[in-house]
Design an enzyme around this catalytic site. Sequence first.
Site, PDB file in Angstrom:
ATOM      1  CG  ASP A   1      -7.326  -2.891  -2.530  1.00  0.00           C
ATOM      2  OD1 ASP A   1      -7.915  -2.135  -1.731  1.00  0.00           O
ATOM      3  OD2 ASP A   1      -6.094  -3.039  -2.545  1.00  0.00           O
TER       4      ASP A   1
ATOM      5  CB  SER B   1      -0.948  -0.061   1.201  1.00  0.00           C
ATOM      6  OG  SER B   1      -2.006   0.857   1.068  1.00  0.00           O
TER       7      SER B   1
ATOM      8  CG  HIS C   1      -5.796  -2.552   0.973  1.00  0.00           C
ATOM      9  ND1 HIS C   1      -5.160  -2.253  -0.211  1.00  0.00           N
ATOM     10  CD2 HIS C   1      -5.141  -1.853   1.942  1.00  0.00           C
ATOM     11  CE1 HIS C   1      -4.170  -1.408   0.021  1.00  0.00           C
ATOM     12  NE2 HIS C   1      -4.127  -1.159   1.319  1.00  0.00           N
TER      13      HIS C   1
END
Length: 220
Positions: free
Chosen positions: A169, A115, A200
Amino acid sequence: MLDCITLEPDSPATACVIWMHGLGADGNDFVPIVPELNLPTGHGVRFVFPNAPTMPVTINGGYVMRAWYDIVSAELDKRADESGVRRSQALIEELIADQRSKGIAADRILLAGFSQGGVIALQTGLRHPEKLAGIMALSTYLACADSLGVEASAANRKIPLLMVHGSMDPVIPVALAKLSKARLETHGYKVEWHEYGMPHSVCAEEIDDIAAFLKRVLAL
């Protein structure tokens, strides 16, 4: 220099993976994955998990948390605070220099991140002046894309690049990751892409693909 969690190999370290966590997490986040990689005995890979600085994050109401940069807007093309991205890039460059001072060759250093951490892995790795071993960009996207053409390091034009993402996600939509992949390919980078039916997060299949990538680029 950033505070880090470091996992030393049983044999002398000859390679290093610098692995950045996501927003609000810390260096412990990916430590449990290392044993799951099932790297061969005597692999000689040091894993370094830095803790991001703490800062108020605008999109979270100014709440102070570990972050590699501020997120000032929910709009996908305005997610990243560029000055913050570049500050974190400089911090990771310090870690690379530290590993070089400890005898690890640049082309045996791999940057990884999830991320926000993946943003910094791409930002730093594509611009680092010496050839690196590779970049693993997990559930992430390419920030500062407009400047890549002029800032890209010639030494890393052919860097092995792994991008993985979850098709479900809700935080960083897979469409944004695919756009980032396309932008990288426009600049001539070859991207190994894997997509999984997950949100995610990280899944077992992804860990297998990460392990295969590490074994290949580090010749383990």
